[in-house]
Design an enzyme around this catalytic site. Structure first.
Site, PDB file in Angstrom:
ATOM      1  N   HIS A  57       0.840  -1.216   0.000  1.00  0.00           N
ATOM      2  CA  HIS A  57       0.000   0.000   0.000  1.00  0.00           C
ATOM      3  C   HIS A  57       0.868   1.256   0.000  1.00  0.00           C
ATOM      4  O   HIS A  57       1.208   1.784   1.052  1.00  0.00           O
ATOM      5  CB  HIS A  57      -0.914  -0.025   1.241  1.00  0.00           C
ATOM      6  CG  HIS A  57      -2.026   0.971   1.188  1.00  0.00           C
ATOM      7  ND1 HIS A  57      -3.276   0.713   1.711  1.00  0.00           N
ATOM      8  CD2 HIS A  57      -2.099   2.218   0.689  1.00  0.00           C
ATOM      9  CE1 HIS A  57      -4.057   1.767   1.534  1.00  0.00           C
ATOM     10  NE2 HIS A  57      -3.352   2.700   0.920  1.00  0.00           N
ATOM     11  N   HIS A  59       1.320   5.221  -2.070  1.00  0.00           N
ATOM     12  CA  HIS A  59       0.786   6.226  -3.002  1.00  0.00           C
ATOM     13  C   HIS A  59       1.982   7.017  -3.526  1.00  0.00           C
ATOM     14  O   HIS A  59       2.452   7.932  -2.857  1.00  0.00           O
ATOM     15  CB  HIS A  59      -0.175   7.172  -2.284  1.00  0.00           C
ATOM     16  CG  HIS A  59      -1.386   6.505  -1.680  1.00  0.00           C
ATOM     17  ND1 HIS A  59      -2.576   6.362  -2.365  1.00  0.00           N
ATOM     18  CD2 HIS A  59      -1.606   5.953  -0.462  1.00  0.00           C
ATOM     19  CE1 HIS A  59      -3.472   5.751  -1.579  1.00  0.00           C
ATOM     20  NE2 HIS A  59      -2.911   5.491  -0.423  1.00  0.00           N
ATOM     21  N   PHE A  60       2.498   6.642  -4.705  1.00  0.00           N
ATOM     22  CA  PHE A  60       3.704   7.305  -5.214  1.00  0.00           C
ATOM     23  C   PHE A  60       3.398   8.549  -6.059  1.00  0.00           C
ATOM     24  O   PHE A  60       4.305   9.198  -6.557  1.00  0.00           O
ATOM     25  CB  PHE A  60       4.600   6.314  -5.973  1.00  0.00           C
ATOM     26  CG  PHE A  60       5.507   5.511  -5.056  1.00  0.00           C
ATOM     27  CD1 PHE A  60       5.542   5.736  -3.686  1.00  0.00           C
ATOM     28  CD2 PHE A  60       6.340   4.530  -5.574  1.00  0.00           C
ATOM     29  CE1 PHE A  60       6.392   4.998  -2.841  1.00  0.00           C
ATOM     30  CE2 PHE A  60       7.197   3.799  -4.743  1.00  0.00           C
ATOM     31  CZ  PHE A  60       7.210   4.032  -3.384  1.00  0.00           C
ATOM     32  N   ARG A  61       2.128   8.875  -6.269  1.00  0.00           N
ATOM     33  CA  ARG A  61       1.702  10.205  -6.764  1.00  0.00           C
ATOM     34  C   ARG A  61       1.986  10.514  -8.220  1.00  0.00           C
ATOM     35  O   ARG A  61       1.651  11.609  -8.668  1.00  0.00           O
ATOM     36  CB  ARG A  61       2.321  11.329  -5.911  1.00  0.00           C
ATOM     37  CG  ARG A  61       2.106  11.223  -4.407  1.00  0.00           C
ATOM     38  CD  ARG A  61       0.659  11.301  -4.038  1.00  0.00           C
ATOM     39  NE  ARG A  61       0.474  11.470  -2.592  1.00  0.00           N
ATOM     40  CZ  ARG A  61      -0.600  11.054  -1.946  1.00  0.00           C
ATOM     41  NH1 ARG A  61      -1.583  10.441  -2.588  1.00  0.00           N
ATOM     42  NH2 ARG A  61      -0.717  11.258  -0.652  1.00  0.00           N
ATOM     43  N   ASN A  91      -5.086   6.216  -6.972  1.00  0.00           N
ATOM     44  CA  ASN A  91      -5.643   7.583  -6.860  1.00  0.00           C
ATOM     45  C   ASN A  91      -4.636   8.660  -7.250  1.00  0.00           C
ATOM     46  O   ASN A  91      -4.399   9.616  -6.535  1.00  0.00           O
ATOM     47  CB  ASN A  91      -6.194   7.837  -5.444  1.00  0.00           C
ATOM     48  CG  ASN A  91      -5.139   7.754  -4.356  1.00  0.00           C
ATOM     49  OD1 ASN A  91      -4.113   7.099  -4.532  1.00  0.00           O
ATOM     50  ND2 ASN A  91      -5.378   8.406  -3.232  1.00  0.00           N
ATOM     51  N   GLU A 139      -6.980   0.705  -3.675  1.00  0.00           N
ATOM     52  CA  GLU A 139      -7.930   0.720  -2.613  1.00  0.00           C
ATOM     53  C   GLU A 139      -9.213   1.410  -3.043  1.00  0.00           C
ATOM     54  O   GLU A 139      -9.190   2.493  -3.641  1.00  0.00           O
ATOM     55  CB  GLU A 139      -7.357   1.396  -1.348  1.00  0.00           C
ATOM     56  CG  GLU A 139      -7.063   2.872  -1.503  1.00  0.00           C
ATOM     57  CD  GLU A 139      -6.588   3.511  -0.188  1.00  0.00           C
ATOM     58  OE1 GLU A 139      -5.592   4.227  -0.241  1.00  0.00           O
ATOM     59  OE2 GLU A 139      -7.207   3.313   0.874  1.00  0.00           O
ATOM     60  N   HIS A 167     -10.689   0.587   1.476  1.00  0.00           N
ATOM     61  CA  HIS A 167     -10.501   1.560   2.557  1.00  0.00           C
ATOM     62  C   HIS A 167     -11.861   1.658   3.231  1.00  0.00           C
ATOM     63  O   HIS A 167     -12.794   2.244   2.681  1.00  0.00           O
ATOM     64  CB  HIS A 167     -10.060   2.902   1.969  1.00  0.00           C
ATOM     65  CG  HIS A 167      -9.922   3.990   2.976  1.00  0.00           C
ATOM     66  ND1 HIS A 167      -8.803   4.785   3.057  1.00  0.00           N
ATOM     67  CD2 HIS A 167     -10.754   4.425   3.953  1.00  0.00           C
ATOM     68  CE1 HIS A 167      -8.953   5.672   4.037  1.00  0.00           C
ATOM     69  NE2 HIS A 167     -10.142   5.468   4.590  1.00  0.00           N
ATOM     70  N   HIS A 218      -5.332  -0.851   6.007  1.00  0.00           N
ATOM     71  CA  HIS A 218      -5.059  -0.067   7.234  1.00  0.00           C
ATOM     72  C   HIS A 218      -6.168  -0.130   8.294  1.00  0.00           C
ATOM     73  O   HIS A 218      -6.821   0.857   8.579  1.00  0.00           O
ATOM     74  CB  HIS A 218      -4.738   1.389   6.890  1.00  0.00           C
ATOM     75  CG  HIS A 218      -5.605   2.012   5.820  1.00  0.00           C
ATOM     76  ND1 HIS A 218      -6.964   1.983   5.845  1.00  0.00           N
ATOM     77  CD2 HIS A 218      -5.262   2.668   4.690  1.00  0.00           C
ATOM     78  CE1 HIS A 218      -7.432   2.609   4.781  1.00  0.00           C
ATOM     79  NE2 HIS A 218      -6.414   3.030   4.065  1.00  0.00           N
ATOM     80  N   ASP A 289       0.893   2.462   3.745  1.00  0.00           N
ATOM     81  CA  ASP A 289      -0.023   3.521   3.301  1.00  0.00           C
ATOM     82  C   ASP A 289       0.757   4.832   3.116  1.00  0.00           C
ATOM     83  O   ASP A 289       0.276   5.913   3.475  1.00  0.00           O
ATOM     84  CB  ASP A 289      -1.192   3.709   4.268  1.00  0.00           C
ATOM     85  CG  ASP A 289      -2.270   4.622   3.697  1.00  0.00           C
ATOM     86  OD1 ASP A 289      -2.235   4.914   2.489  1.00  0.00           O
ATOM     87  OD2 ASP A 289      -3.147   5.059   4.472  1.00  0.00           O
TER      88      ASP A 289
HETATM   89  O1  DOR Z   1      -4.776   9.489   4.682  1.00  0.00           O
HETATM   90  C1  DOR Z   1      -4.884   8.995   3.585  1.00  0.00           C
HETATM   91  N1  DOR Z   1      -4.251   9.493   2.510  1.00  0.00           N
HETATM   92  N2  DOR Z   1      -5.643   7.912   3.450  1.00  0.00           N
HETATM   93  C2  DOR Z   1      -5.899   7.385   2.248  1.00  0.00           C
HETATM   94  O2  DOR Z   1      -6.593   6.407   2.190  1.00  0.00           O
HETATM   95  C3  DOR Z   1      -5.396   8.024   1.003  1.00  0.00           C
HETATM   96  C4  DOR Z   1      -4.187   8.776   1.287  1.00  0.00           C
HETATM   97  C5  DOR Z   1      -3.717   9.656   0.172  1.00  0.00           C
HETATM   98  O3  DOR Z   1      -3.745   9.229  -0.985  1.00  0.00           O
HETATM   99  O4  DOR Z   1      -3.260  10.763   0.454  1.00  0.00           O
HETATM  100 ZN    ZN Z   2      -6.606   4.247   2.495  1.00  0.00          ZN
END
Ligand code: DOR
Ligand code: ZN
Length: 432
Positions: A57, A59-61, A91, A139, A167, A218, A289
């Site tokens: 999990h 999030h490399f953006r 996302n 997620e 999530h 999470h 996460d």
């Molecule tokens: O706090 C969070 N930030 N929870 C998530 O599920 C997504 C994440 C994000 O992409 O910033």
């Molecule tokens: Zn999440």
């Protein structure tokens, strides 16, 4: 002739530590022990060697938010923290919702990642995403979705024999609790606005709707965990994030809005229950996460600051220190960091130090603990919620037999490979 010998380490293999050599050929573990010749050698005396962590999990953006992180900075941060495979979440911008957006991200990751990776697909064109190679659907943000839509998506995931990750927070509950709190500016209000019942209610719904393999992201509450535990015979797994183990609502006092994250930080009693669940194995996996945002973004007021904390580089080091301080056994920590994520994702050649597997290794000195210092971390986020906490960082991280990190990054961007779990492949395997 072997390519590499990792000599004289204590090697975690078959659920125990062995004093043995690791022989590596063509990126794979060719033998444990025995005699041979190798082109190169690493002296691991005094060190412990464990399988690289698989962080399911992050999030490399990239694409879309590369000012927060990109594949290069995120994967370097992973390697420096002993993570050899990451699973990126959809996302980004554009979100990964169909085969085209999947392929676009795949190309970016292939060009820049220094560690191996899988890409999840979002709750869009499920079949095309899975055929393109998405490792799972998720997620899935349940608070953004009706039960009807969730049911349709999970139905499709079940039909295709894939995994969904959710999530679990209930949007209705969050709206109901948030409304009367709007004027409050104390950062702790974020935890009050998203209480445990929001998670419990969503987990309950996900479990009753789902007929596919389901993974709860999470998990942050004792009651949520209890629901998952009771459904163990169903095909459900769950993960805990380091911030829900190592931080609680008390920490808002020092770190304020920086600690805004979803699900939110809880009371210390919940942290204790999560530690118990992790030790027992009721919580399968530790996943970071990793959700980087810049300090100037996090400094906004609590209702507007973006949620999420960075964590891919500090997860394994914090856990190794937790092992040293007897919070958890090495056996359970390695299982939760490597073996179980590999098994949930179906990554056959990863997750354990065994002959035939990819030589994804973390070498660490059990005596070399240090305090986490943001200056030495590699994420573009440029802050950490764990500043000053004790940790044991890798001395060296290897991915498929190559040293990726040994204090410096030793491979070029693009060394990392996509580890395919595509459904066309799964179908072939089933028909074998
Ligand atoms: O706090 C969070 N930030 N929870 C998530 O599920 C997504 C994440 C994000 O992409 O910033
Ligand atoms: Zn999440």
């Amino acid at each position: 002739m072997m390519d590499l010998l990792v000599k004289d380490g204590r090697v975690y293999s078959g659920n125990r530590l062995l004093s043995t050599d690791i022989w590596i050929k063509d990126g794979r573990i060719a033998a444990l022990g025995g005699y041979n010749k190798a082109a190169e050698r690493i002296d691991a005396s005094g060190m412990i060697v464990i399988p690289g962590a698989i962080d399911m999990h992050v999030h490399f953006r990239e694409p879309g938010y590369t000012h927060k992180e990109d594949w290069e900075s995120g994967s370097i941060s992973a390697a420096a923290g002993g993570v050899t495979t990451v699973v990126d979440q959809p996302n980004t911008n554009p979100p990964v919702m169909d085969a085209d957006s999947y392929m676009d991200k795949l190309n970016l990751a292939k060009r820049s990642s220094v560690v191996d990776f899988c890409l999840n697909g979002g709750p869009g064109d499920v079949e095309s995403l899975l055929r393109a190679g998405a490792s799972a659907i998720g997620e899935i943000f349940m608070y953004e979705m009706s039960d009807e839509r969730l049911a349709r998506i999970l139905e499709e995931v079940a039909r295709l024999g894939a995994l969904a990750t959710v999530h679990a927070e209930d949007g209705e509950v969050i709206r109901r609790y948030s409304e009367p709190l709007r004027e409050i500016r104390d950062p702790d209000v974020h935890s009050r606005a998203r209480p445990p019942i929001a998670e419990v209610s969503a987990i309950d719904r996900a479990l009753s709707i789902s007929r596919c393999r389901l993974h709860i992201c999470h998990i942050s509450t004792a009651d949520g965990l209890e629901l998952v535990r009771r459904r163990r015979e169903r095909r459900v797994s769950c993960e805990v994030a380091p911030h829900h183990l190592f931080l609680s609502r008390r920490d808002y006092r020092s770190l304020g809005t920086f600690l805004k994250t979803n699900p939110p930080l809880r009371n210390p009693t919940e942290c204790d229950a999560l530690w118990d669940g992790l030790r027992r194995g009721d919580i399968d996996v530790i996943a970071s996460d990793h959700a980087p945002h810049l300090p100037e973004e996090k400094r906004d007021d609590i209702w507007h600051a973006p949620p999420g904390v960075p964590g891919v580089e500090t997860m394994l080091p914090l856990m190794l220190y937790a092992v040293k301080s007897n919070m958890i056994t090495l056996e359970r920590a390695v299982d939760a960091l490597s073996a179980r994520p590999a098994s949930i994702l179906g990554l056959r050649s990863k997750g354990e130090i065994a002959v035939g597997n990819d030589a994804d290794l973390v070498i660490f000195d059990p005596k070399r603990q240090e305090r986490i210092d943001v200056q030495r971390l590699h994420s573009r986020a440029d802050w950490t919620p764990y500043e000053g906490k004790r940790a044991i960082f890798p001395v060296m991280t290897l991915v498929r037999g190559s040293v990726v990190f040994d204090g410096d990054i030793e491979v070029n961007p693009g060394y990392g490979r996509n580890i395919e779990t595509r459904i066309s492949k799964r179908e072939e395997e089933h028909s074998d």
